[in-house]
Design an enzyme around this catalytic site. Sequence first.
Site, PDB file in Angstrom:
ATOM      1  N   HIS A 227       0.878  -1.180   0.000  1.00 35.28           N
ATOM      2  CA  HIS A 227       0.000   0.000   0.000  1.00 35.28           C
ATOM      3  C   HIS A 227       0.919   1.235   0.000  1.00 35.28           C
ATOM      4  O   HIS A 227       1.801   1.362  -0.837  1.00 35.28           O
ATOM      5  CB  HIS A 227      -0.925  -0.105   1.218  1.00 35.28           C
ATOM      6  CG  HIS A 227      -2.066   0.860   1.288  1.00 35.28           C
ATOM      7  ND1 HIS A 227      -2.425   1.700   0.252  1.00 35.28           N
ATOM      8  CD2 HIS A 227      -2.943   1.135   2.294  1.00 35.28           C
ATOM      9  CE1 HIS A 227      -3.469   2.433   0.615  1.00 35.28           C
ATOM     10  NE2 HIS A 227      -3.798   2.110   1.862  1.00 35.28           N
TER      11      HIS A 227
ATOM     12  N   HIS B 188      -1.754  -2.248  -9.661  1.00 35.47           N
ATOM     13  CA  HIS B 188      -2.826  -1.692  -8.847  1.00 35.47           C
ATOM     14  C   HIS B 188      -4.001  -2.651  -8.859  1.00 35.47           C
ATOM     15  O   HIS B 188      -4.299  -3.258  -9.891  1.00 35.47           O
ATOM     16  CB  HIS B 188      -3.274  -0.324  -9.383  1.00 35.47           C
ATOM     17  CG  HIS B 188      -3.992   0.486  -8.360  1.00 35.47           C
ATOM     18  ND1 HIS B 188      -5.332   0.327  -8.117  1.00 35.47           N
ATOM     19  CD2 HIS B 188      -3.537   1.414  -7.489  1.00 35.47           C
ATOM     20  CE1 HIS B 188      -5.682   1.148  -7.134  1.00 35.47           C
ATOM     21  NE2 HIS B 188      -4.615   1.812  -6.730  1.00 35.47           N
TER      22      HIS B 188
ATOM     23  N   ASP C 135       2.884   5.807  -6.446  1.00 36.54           N
ATOM     24  CA  ASP C 135       4.031   5.742  -5.538  1.00 36.54           C
ATOM     25  C   ASP C 135       5.360   5.748  -6.276  1.00 36.54           C
ATOM     26  O   ASP C 135       6.385   6.112  -5.687  1.00 36.54           O
ATOM     27  CB  ASP C 135       3.923   4.495  -4.653  1.00 36.54           C
ATOM     28  CG  ASP C 135       2.795   4.634  -3.646  1.00 36.54           C
ATOM     29  OD1 ASP C 135       2.651   5.729  -3.088  1.00 36.54           O
ATOM     30  OD2 ASP C 135       2.048   3.665  -3.434  1.00 36.54           O
TER      31      ASP C 135
HETATM   32  N1  CMC Z   1       5.654  -6.440  -9.875  1.00 37.65           N
HETATM   33  C1  CMC Z   1       5.666  -7.614 -10.497  1.00 37.65           C
HETATM   34  N2  CMC Z   1       4.549  -8.296 -10.813  1.00 37.65           N
HETATM   35  C2  CMC Z   1       3.383  -7.747 -10.459  1.00 37.65           C
HETATM   36  C3  CMC Z   1       3.299  -6.514  -9.802  1.00 37.65           C
HETATM   37  C4  CMC Z   1       4.489  -5.861  -9.509  1.00 37.65           C
HETATM   38  N3  CMC Z   1       4.483  -4.707  -8.876  1.00 37.65           N
HETATM   39  N4  CMC Z   1       2.016  -6.220  -9.587  1.00 37.65           N
HETATM   40  C5  CMC Z   1       1.297  -7.226 -10.083  1.00 37.65           C
HETATM   41  N5  CMC Z   1       2.131  -8.144 -10.608  1.00 37.65           N
HETATM   42  C6  CMC Z   1       1.738  -9.407 -11.237  1.00 37.65           C
HETATM   43  C7  CMC Z   1       1.417 -10.436 -10.175  1.00 37.65           C
HETATM   44  O1  CMC Z   1       2.569 -11.149  -9.769  1.00 37.65           O
HETATM   45  C8  CMC Z   1       0.414 -11.288 -10.884  1.00 37.65           C
HETATM   46  O2  CMC Z   1       1.104 -12.141 -11.749  1.00 37.65           O
HETATM   47  P1  CMC Z   1       0.643 -13.665 -11.950  1.00 37.65           P
HETATM   48  O3  CMC Z   1      -0.751 -13.591 -12.503  1.00 37.65           O
HETATM   49  O4  CMC Z   1       1.648 -14.224 -12.901  1.00 37.65           O
HETATM   50  O5  CMC Z   1       0.668 -14.296 -10.594  1.00 37.65           O
HETATM   51  C9  CMC Z   1      -0.359 -10.304 -11.738  1.00 37.65           C
HETATM   52  O6  CMC Z   1       0.527  -9.191 -11.951  1.00 37.65           O
HETATM   53  C10 CMC Z   1      -1.621  -9.795 -11.082  1.00 37.65           C
HETATM   54  O7  CMC Z   1      -1.259  -9.170  -9.877  1.00 37.65           O
HETATM   55  P2  CMC Z   1      -2.023  -9.306  -8.526  1.00 37.65           P
HETATM   56  O8  CMC Z   1      -1.022  -9.532  -7.426  1.00 37.65           O
HETATM   57  O9  CMC Z   1      -3.139 -10.278  -8.646  1.00 37.65           O
HETATM   58  O10 CMC Z   1      -2.656  -7.902  -8.350  1.00 37.65           O
HETATM   59  P3  CMC Z   1      -3.329  -7.407  -7.055  1.00 37.65           P
HETATM   60  O11 CMC Z   1      -4.510  -6.654  -7.490  1.00 37.65           O
HETATM   61  O12 CMC Z   1      -3.560  -8.467  -6.055  1.00 37.65           O
HETATM   62  O13 CMC Z   1      -2.181  -6.485  -6.449  1.00 37.65           O
HETATM   63  C11 CMC Z   1      -0.808  -4.751  -5.864  1.00 37.65           C
HETATM   64  C12 CMC Z   1      -2.106  -5.142  -6.557  1.00 37.65           C
HETATM   65  C13 CMC Z   1      -0.755  -3.248  -5.787  1.00 37.65           C
HETATM   66  C14 CMC Z   1      -0.802  -5.333  -4.445  1.00 37.65           C
HETATM   67  C15 CMC Z   1       0.360  -5.309  -6.660  1.00 37.65           C
HETATM   68  O14 CMC Z   1       0.339  -4.782  -7.959  1.00 37.65           O
HETATM   69  C16 CMC Z   1       1.683  -5.040  -5.996  1.00 37.65           C
HETATM   70  O15 CMC Z   1       2.101  -5.785  -5.109  1.00 37.65           O
HETATM   71  N6  CMC Z   1       2.389  -3.934  -6.403  1.00 37.65           N
HETATM   72  C17 CMC Z   1       3.632  -3.540  -5.759  1.00 37.65           C
HETATM   73  C18 CMC Z   1       3.362  -2.722  -4.507  1.00 37.65           C
HETATM   74  C19 CMC Z   1       2.823  -1.359  -4.840  1.00 37.65           C
HETATM   75  O16 CMC Z   1       3.347  -0.651  -5.680  1.00 37.65           O
HETATM   76  N7  CMC Z   1       1.788  -0.951  -4.106  1.00 37.65           N
HETATM   77  C20 CMC Z   1       1.154   0.374  -4.236  1.00 37.65           C
HETATM   78  C21 CMC Z   1      -0.254   0.225  -4.667  1.00 37.65           C
HETATM   79  S1  CMC Z   1      -1.060   1.678  -5.292  1.00 37.65           S
HETATM   80  C22 CMC Z   1      -0.880   3.034  -4.269  1.00 37.65           C
HETATM   81  C23 CMC Z   1      -0.991   2.817  -2.815  1.00 37.65           C
HETATM   82  O17 CMC Z   1      -1.803   2.069  -2.301  1.00 37.65           O
HETATM   83  O18 CMC Z   1      -0.176   3.455  -2.143  1.00 37.65           O
END
Ligand code: CMC
Length: 397
Positions: A233, A280, A338
């Site tokens: 987050h 996201h 971010d």
């Molecule tokens: N780096 C690498 N792969 C990623 C990333 C990333 N940052 N984000 C998503 N993916 C991949 C993920 O591994 C998955 O791949 P697979 O289908 O092969 O397993 C696919 O994309 C779908 O991702 P997800 O994890 O199902 O997406 P989610 O909706 O559960 O997660 C998230 C969203 C924000 C938690 C995730 O994108 C993440 O961990 N990002 C990095 C942390 C980040 O930047 N967070 C800030 C969020 S926005 C602003 C805020 O809240 O401050």
Amino acid sequence: MSQSAADAAFSKGLEGIIAGETSVCSIEQGGLFYRGYEIHDLAQNATFDEVAFLLLEGHKPSASELARFKGEIRAERPIPASVTQFLKDAGPALKAGTAVPMDVLRTGVSMLGHLDADCQSVSADANMRKAKRLLAKIPTIIGQMQNVIDGRPIVAQETGGDPSLDHAANLMYLMSGQKPSPDYARVVDVSLILYAEHDFNASTFTARVIAGTLSDMHGAVCGAIAALKGPLHGGANEAAMEMLKEIMHDVGEAGIGTDKVDSWMQRAFDTKRKLMGFGHRVYKNGDHRAPILHKLGRAIAQNDTKNPGGHPALQWFKLGEQVQKIMLEKKNIHPNVDFPCGLTYYTMGIPVPQYTPIFVASRITGWCAHVLEQHANNRLIRPLSKYVGEPTRSWNG
Ligand code: CMC
């Protein structure tokens, strides 16, 4: 109508579930709106102080309403001496790294609750007073904490800042003792506008769950701060910059623009590493906030003669842009707000561990607006779970 777990819908992480109603904010693939105003419009034409009023009081302020609001906030900026003493006492743990600024800020907010005469009331009037106090005092906590870390005397302890400065500029002043240039102040102000609100994100939802038990606003905000801290987050703004520093360390300045960065990224993909500041839960075609901040931060870097982390400011943006390009080409994943935030704050010389506390200095408006909304039309938030444990069995075998 009651429902059992057997016939209820299940979605891991509540993905795609509408968990409540709000009139504070709406997020769509096509736009982000605070009380109906689109984020580009706000970033271009409003100030953070106006947006804070909009979120808390519910409408665009007139000139006299804004003047009244700013006066109320200015008057509430000082923090109790016991909180200042706590921040001083936290200095060794902060310097040793056993405490991080988000934890210390959370405890500081908790202390403010004990000392707030309205703490136990959840009436709309009391909630509004507390929201304004929190908005006013959080920058003072962050500023004084940074003064302690830097070993300088507390800046403007009696007043909580400079009355001529608005929220963003005052926060910068409290942290450093230096009044920011108009350019820097505006960029931080816009970053706070972008961070102010985002409907049922994890920290806001946490605040609403706490408020939904009819618990108090300070408690809800403490929970929200704990939720925001996580790197999935708000903690991603710090984590994104730490990741870029790691890439810069590994490829060197000369490696920017070369396939060394591609190789670094490929290793990250091969090890299934999550790249911070990307992806996201809701936006799958890009976060509307990211390009706004990227453009402003890049302009700061372009004109900057400083040398952040030993490399010219613009080099960090060039590295960030290459990383973004590879992410998009290889994974079709866009940066979230971010990512440019980390780059922008780093270029401006803001200490990395304060990036997420600065996020708090903004999101406090959204959290409090949601607590007000929850308390005004409350229903306990209590979902079901899907049981995946042992089948029914007898204790005596
Ligand atoms: N780096 C690498 N792969 C990623 C990333 C990333 N940052 N984000 C998503 N993916 C991949 C993920 O591994 C998955 O791949 P697979 O289908 O092969 O397993 C696919 O994309 C779908 O991702 P997800 O994890 O199902 O997406 P989610 O909706 O559960 O997660 C998230 C969203 C924000 C938690 C995730 O994108 C993440 O961990 N990002 C990095 C942390 C980040 O930047 N967070 C800030 C969020 S926005 C602003 C805020 O809240 O401050």
